[in-house]
Scaffold this active site. Structure first.
Site, PDB file in Angstrom:
ATOM      1  N   TYR A   1      -2.174  -1.315  10.952  1.00 35.65           N
ATOM      2  CA  TYR A   1      -2.387  -1.837   9.592  1.00 35.65           C
ATOM      3  C   TYR A   1      -1.211  -1.449   8.690  1.00 35.65           C
ATOM      4  O   TYR A   1      -0.602  -2.297   8.040  1.00 35.65           O
ATOM      5  CB  TYR A   1      -3.705  -1.303   9.007  1.00 35.65           C
ATOM      6  CG  TYR A   1      -3.786  -1.518   7.515  1.00 35.65           C
ATOM      7  CD1 TYR A   1      -4.017  -2.784   6.980  1.00 35.65           C
ATOM      8  CD2 TYR A   1      -3.567  -0.460   6.618  1.00 35.65           C
ATOM      9  CE1 TYR A   1      -4.046  -2.982   5.615  1.00 35.65           C
ATOM     10  CE2 TYR A   1      -3.597  -0.655   5.252  1.00 35.65           C
ATOM     11  CZ  TYR A   1      -3.841  -1.916   4.751  1.00 35.65           C
ATOM     12  OH  TYR A   1      -3.861  -2.118   3.391  1.00 35.65           O
TER      13      TYR A   1
ATOM     14  N   SER B   1       0.837  -1.198   0.000  1.00 38.67           N
ATOM     15  CA  SER B   1       0.000   0.000   0.000  1.00 38.67           C
ATOM     16  C   SER B   1       0.870   1.245   0.000  1.00 38.67           C
ATOM     17  O   SER B   1       1.993   1.239   0.530  1.00 38.67           O
ATOM     18  CB  SER B   1      -0.857  -0.020   1.269  1.00 38.67           C
ATOM     19  OG  SER B   1      -1.405   1.242   1.530  1.00 38.67           O
TER      20      SER B   1
ATOM     21  N   LYS C   1       1.991  -3.701   6.703  1.00 40.39           N
ATOM     22  CA  LYS C   1       2.388  -3.670   5.279  1.00 40.39           C
ATOM     23  C   LYS C   1       3.895  -3.424   5.184  1.00 40.39           C
ATOM     24  O   LYS C   1       4.596  -4.088   4.417  1.00 40.39           O
ATOM     25  CB  LYS C   1       1.625  -2.572   4.532  1.00 40.39           C
ATOM     26  CG  LYS C   1       0.151  -2.868   4.344  1.00 40.39           C
ATOM     27  CD  LYS C   1      -0.051  -4.022   3.384  1.00 40.39           C
ATOM     28  CE  LYS C   1      -1.490  -4.484   3.331  1.00 40.39           C
ATOM     29  NZ  LYS C   1      -1.657  -5.828   2.819  1.00 40.39           N
TER      30      LYS C   1
HETATM   31  P1  NAD Z   1     -10.752  -7.804   1.149  1.00 38.77           P
HETATM   32  O1  NAD Z   1     -11.018  -7.770   2.605  1.00 38.77           O
HETATM   33  O2  NAD Z   1     -11.908  -7.638   0.229  1.00 38.77           O
HETATM   34  O3  NAD Z   1      -9.984  -9.149   0.758  1.00 38.77           O
HETATM   35  C1  NAD Z   1      -9.092  -9.788   1.638  1.00 38.77           C
HETATM   36  C2  NAD Z   1      -9.492 -11.254   1.713  1.00 38.77           C
HETATM   37  O4  NAD Z   1      -8.592 -11.929   2.587  1.00 38.77           O
HETATM   38  C3  NAD Z   1     -10.898 -11.473   2.258  1.00 38.77           C
HETATM   39  O5  NAD Z   1     -11.623 -12.302   1.364  1.00 38.77           O
HETATM   40  C4  NAD Z   1     -10.689 -12.149   3.619  1.00 38.77           C
HETATM   41  O6  NAD Z   1     -11.727 -13.047   3.934  1.00 38.77           O
HETATM   42  C5  NAD Z   1      -9.332 -12.825   3.402  1.00 38.77           C
HETATM   43  N1  NAD Z   1      -8.546 -13.051   4.610  1.00 38.77           N
HETATM   44  C6  NAD Z   1      -8.238 -12.174   5.602  1.00 38.77           C
HETATM   45  N2  NAD Z   1      -7.478 -12.747   6.532  1.00 38.77           N
HETATM   46  C7  NAD Z   1      -7.286 -14.037   6.145  1.00 38.77           C
HETATM   47  C8  NAD Z   1      -6.582 -15.135   6.686  1.00 38.77           C
HETATM   48  N3  NAD Z   1      -5.917 -15.047   7.855  1.00 38.77           N
HETATM   49  N4  NAD Z   1      -6.611 -16.315   6.033  1.00 38.77           N
HETATM   50  C9  NAD Z   1      -7.276 -16.447   4.863  1.00 38.77           C
HETATM   51  N5  NAD Z   1      -7.962 -15.429   4.295  1.00 38.77           N
HETATM   52  C10 NAD Z   1      -7.970 -14.240   4.922  1.00 38.77           C
HETATM   53  O7  NAD Z   1      -9.631  -6.683   0.853  1.00 38.77           O
HETATM   54  P2  NAD Z   1      -9.124  -6.078  -0.523  1.00 38.77           P
HETATM   55  O8  NAD Z   1      -9.582  -4.668  -0.596  1.00 38.77           O
HETATM   56  O9  NAD Z   1      -9.407  -7.004  -1.634  1.00 38.77           O
HETATM   57  O10 NAD Z   1      -7.572  -6.031  -0.217  1.00 38.77           O
HETATM   58  C11 NAD Z   1      -6.692  -7.063  -0.621  1.00 38.77           C
HETATM   59  C12 NAD Z   1      -5.294  -6.724  -0.153  1.00 38.77           C
HETATM   60  O11 NAD Z   1      -4.907  -5.451  -0.691  1.00 38.77           O
HETATM   61  C13 NAD Z   1      -5.183  -6.601   1.371  1.00 38.77           C
HETATM   62  O12 NAD Z   1      -3.941  -7.153   1.765  1.00 38.77           O
HETATM   63  C14 NAD Z   1      -5.176  -5.097   1.585  1.00 38.77           C
HETATM   64  O13 NAD Z   1      -4.497  -4.741   2.760  1.00 38.77           O
HETATM   65  C15 NAD Z   1      -4.458  -4.608   0.351  1.00 38.77           C
HETATM   66  N6  NAD Z   1      -4.775  -3.215   0.025  1.00 38.77           N
HETATM   67  C16 NAD Z   1      -6.077  -2.843  -0.134  1.00 38.77           C
HETATM   68  C17 NAD Z   1      -6.390  -1.505  -0.385  1.00 38.77           C
HETATM   69  C18 NAD Z   1      -7.820  -1.080  -0.539  1.00 38.77           C
HETATM   70  O14 NAD Z   1      -8.094   0.120  -0.430  1.00 38.77           O
HETATM   71  N7  NAD Z   1      -8.769  -1.969  -0.787  1.00 38.77           N
HETATM   72  C19 NAD Z   1      -5.362  -0.552  -0.504  1.00 38.77           C
HETATM   73  C20 NAD Z   1      -4.025  -0.970  -0.364  1.00 38.77           C
HETATM   74  C21 NAD Z   1      -3.750  -2.313  -0.096  1.00 38.77           C
HETATM   75  N1  UFG Z   2     -13.297  10.544   3.502  1.00 39.92           N
HETATM   76  C1  UFG Z   2     -14.373  11.337   3.893  1.00 39.92           C
HETATM   77  N2  UFG Z   2     -15.444  10.710   4.454  1.00 39.92           N
HETATM   78  C2  UFG Z   2     -15.501   9.349   4.640  1.00 39.92           C
HETATM   79  C3  UFG Z   2     -14.395   8.562   4.235  1.00 39.92           C
HETATM   80  C4  UFG Z   2     -13.297   9.200   3.666  1.00 39.92           C
HETATM   81  O1  UFG Z   2     -14.355  12.547   3.745  1.00 39.92           O
HETATM   82  O2  UFG Z   2     -16.508   8.854   5.180  1.00 39.92           O
HETATM   83  C5  UFG Z   2     -12.139  11.226   2.881  1.00 39.92           C
HETATM   84  C6  UFG Z   2     -10.870  11.051   3.704  1.00 39.92           C
HETATM   85  O3  UFG Z   2     -10.794  12.025   4.696  1.00 39.92           O
HETATM   86  C7  UFG Z   2      -9.816  11.193   2.610  1.00 39.92           C
HETATM   87  C8  UFG Z   2     -10.477  10.619   1.348  1.00 39.92           C
HETATM   88  O4  UFG Z   2     -11.886  10.618   1.631  1.00 39.92           O
HETATM   89  O5  UFG Z   2      -9.592  12.564   2.376  1.00 39.92           O
HETATM   90  C9  UFG Z   2     -10.047   9.199   1.047  1.00 39.92           C
HETATM   91  O6  UFG Z   2     -10.188   8.419   2.233  1.00 39.92           O
HETATM   92  P1  UFG Z   2     -10.042   6.822   2.222  1.00 39.92           P
HETATM   93  O7  UFG Z   2     -10.238   6.365   3.628  1.00 39.92           O
HETATM   94  O8  UFG Z   2     -10.898   6.239   1.158  1.00 39.92           O
HETATM   95  O9  UFG Z   2      -8.541   6.608   1.742  1.00 39.92           O
HETATM   96  P2  UFG Z   2      -7.178   7.034   2.420  1.00 39.92           P
HETATM   97  O10 UFG Z   2      -6.389   7.692   1.356  1.00 39.92           O
HETATM   98  O11 UFG Z   2      -7.358   7.758   3.681  1.00 39.92           O
HETATM   99  O12 UFG Z   2      -6.590   5.608   2.800  1.00 39.92           O
HETATM  100  C10 UFG Z   2      -5.966   4.848   1.814  1.00 39.92           C
HETATM  101  C11 UFG Z   2      -6.118   3.338   2.088  1.00 39.92           C
HETATM  102  C12 UFG Z   2      -5.380   2.948   3.315  1.00 39.92           C
HETATM  103  C13 UFG Z   2      -3.989   3.483   3.302  1.00 39.92           C
HETATM  104  C14 UFG Z   2      -3.985   4.970   3.040  1.00 39.92           C
HETATM  105  C15 UFG Z   2      -2.608   5.545   2.935  1.00 39.92           C
HETATM  106  O13 UFG Z   2      -7.470   2.986   2.242  1.00 39.92           O
HETATM  107  O14 UFG Z   2      -5.310   1.533   3.333  1.00 39.92           O
HETATM  108  O15 UFG Z   2      -4.645   5.214   1.810  1.00 39.92           O
HETATM  109  O16 UFG Z   2      -1.958   4.975   1.845  1.00 39.92           O
HETATM  110  F1  UFG Z   2      -3.414   3.244   4.505  1.00 39.92           F
END
Ligand code: NAD
Ligand code: UFG
Length: 332
Positions: free
Chosen positions: A150, A124, A154
């Site tokens: 969290y 991330s 990462k």
């Molecule tokens: P998600 O929660 O939809 O998918 C994660 C999956 O992992 C889920 O299906 C959950 O059931 C499974 N899981 C969790 N812990 C587990 C375990 N111990 N054993 C087996 N399965 C397990 O999340 P996502 O948005 O698809 O994210 C996927 C990856 O990308 C995550 O590692 C997340 O941290 C990373 N990521 C997501 C975002 C975002 O904004 N969605 C941003 C940056 C990084």
């Molecule tokens: N926001 C609102 N209202 C809400 C939710 C979000 O105004 O109810 C705003 C936040 O303040 C921010 C923007 O929308 O300005 C985006 O917020 P997100 O929570 O969607 O995303 P972030 O950029 O804060 O977080 C993301 C990832 C995290 C990661 C972070 C830093 O979701 O996993 O970027 O890389 F840690």
């Protein structure tokens, strides 16, 4: 090539599997269904005509994870599984360290035991912390200024994976640093559907649109940005999924790191307007105080991924909103 996808029934994993099938790869999933549903398998099959092998196994369960590797020969692991709620992680640090780090070390032990040398990890933009420059480049220092467990998991997993490439010169690691994933498959069949109260902007917008949350709280309109709300680099999940496929072809021994973002920013107001334009409906909103830990602006320098993976984003926030609305209509 046979690929094990951990977290494959989740949001980004399921979209990535669709793109893997488009390129002819074979896929199995390991997921404990903590934050996803088994019906995702039917939806993947409906879209692609193929059904992944599925193991309902928790990565912390070393014995059952070993059985998955003993029964199958994998060429590559794409590791999505983990807990991802930034706010929740502050109150539950041990759960986050145990799940994300403990799960990853179990996975790596199986890979070593069964001779699987390649892993792509979902990292991330959060690993950059607060570097003092909003344009994040892969060569920047990571780990400084991280404010929540969290984000620390990462960073720590990135470091663990780097150490594994030192211990085993054959080991191939690709770290993909995602910016802000949004949207869903254009079929509207699958999308982001988190359990509980979401933190991220798009899932909150979706809950407001469904009437499950009364209004969208805009966290701060007094940032030093053009409209006073924070700027982020939103990336359509289909573009993100294709970034994984592009990364497979370029794997090599050692560590490779890529930002997956668009290089462009949108504000919270831009996102609200794009959703309202696509849906034709007004979202109830309210200005609220700033949220702790939010930076005014950050975005990817995506030039390394363009240069080395021949990958760049093709879809816009308008495409993401159109697809989100299709997903919302599909479920009602
Ligand atoms: P998600 O929660 O939809 O998918 C994660 C999956 O992992 C889920 O299906 C959950 O059931 C499974 N899981 C969790 N812990 C587990 C375990 N111990 N054993 C087996 N399965 C397990 O999340 P996502 O948005 O698809 O994210 C996927 C990856 O990308 C995550 O590692 C997340 O941290 C990373 N990521 C997501 C975002 C975002 O904004 N969605 C941003 C940056 C990084
Ligand atoms: N926001 C609102 N209202 C809400 C939710 C979000 O105004 O109810 C705003 C936040 O303040 C921010 C923007 O929308 O300005 C985006 O917020 P997100 O929570 O969607 O995303 P972030 O950029 O804060 O977080 C993301 C990832 C995290 C990661 C972070 C830093 O979701 O996993 O970027 O890389 F840690």
């Amino acid at each position: 090539m046979r690929i094990l996808v951990t977290g494959g029934t989740g949001y980004i994993g399921s979209h990535t599997i669709i793109e893997l099938y488009a390129k002819g790869y074979e896929v199995d999933i390991v997921d404990n269904l903590f934050n996803s549903k088994i019906t995702t398998l039917d939806k993947i099959e409906k879209i692609t005509g193929k059904r992944p092998g599925f193991y309902e196994v928790d990565l912390r369960d070393a014995e059952n994870l070993d059985k998955v590797f003993a029964e199958n020969k994998y060429d590559l692991v794409i590791h999505f599984a983990g807990l991802k709620a930034v706010g929740e992680s502050v109150g539950k640090p041990l759960e986050y360290y145990e799940n994300n780090i403990g799960g990853t070390t179990n996975l790596l032990k199986c890979m070593r035991k069964y001779g699987v040398h390649k892993i792509i990890f979902s990292s991330s933009a959060t690993v950059y912390g607060d570097p003092g420059n909003p344009k994040y480049v892969e060569t920047m220092e990571t780990g400084r200024g991280l404010t929540n467990p969290y984000g620390k998991t990462k960073y720590m997993i990135e470091e663990i994976l780097k150490d594994c490439t030192v211990a085993d010169p054959e080991f191939q690691v690709t770290l993909l640093r995602y910016f802000n994933p949004i949207g869903n498959h254009p079929s509207g069949e699958i999308g982001e559907d988190p359990n509980g109260i979401p933190n991220n902007l798009m899932p909150v917008i979706m809950k407001v649109a469904r009437g499950e949350i009364k209004e969208l709280l805009i966290y701060g309109n007094d940032y030093p940005t053009p409209d006073g709300t924070c700027l982020r680099d939103y990336i359509h999940v289909v573009d993100l999924a294709k970034g994984h496929v592009a990364a497979i072809a370029k794997m090599e021994p050692g560590v490779s790191i890529y930002n997956l973002g668009s290089g462009k920013t949108s504000s919270v107001f831009d996102m609200i307007h794009a959703f309202e334009t696509a849906s034709g409906e007004k979202l109830p909103t309210k200005i609220a105080p700033r949220r702790d830990g939010d930076l005014p602006e950050f975005y990817a320098d995506p030039s390394k991924a363009e240069r080395e993976l021949n990958w760049h984003t093709e879809l816009t926030i308008e495409d993401a909103m159109r697809d989100t609305i299709r997903f919302l209509k599909n479920e009602s």
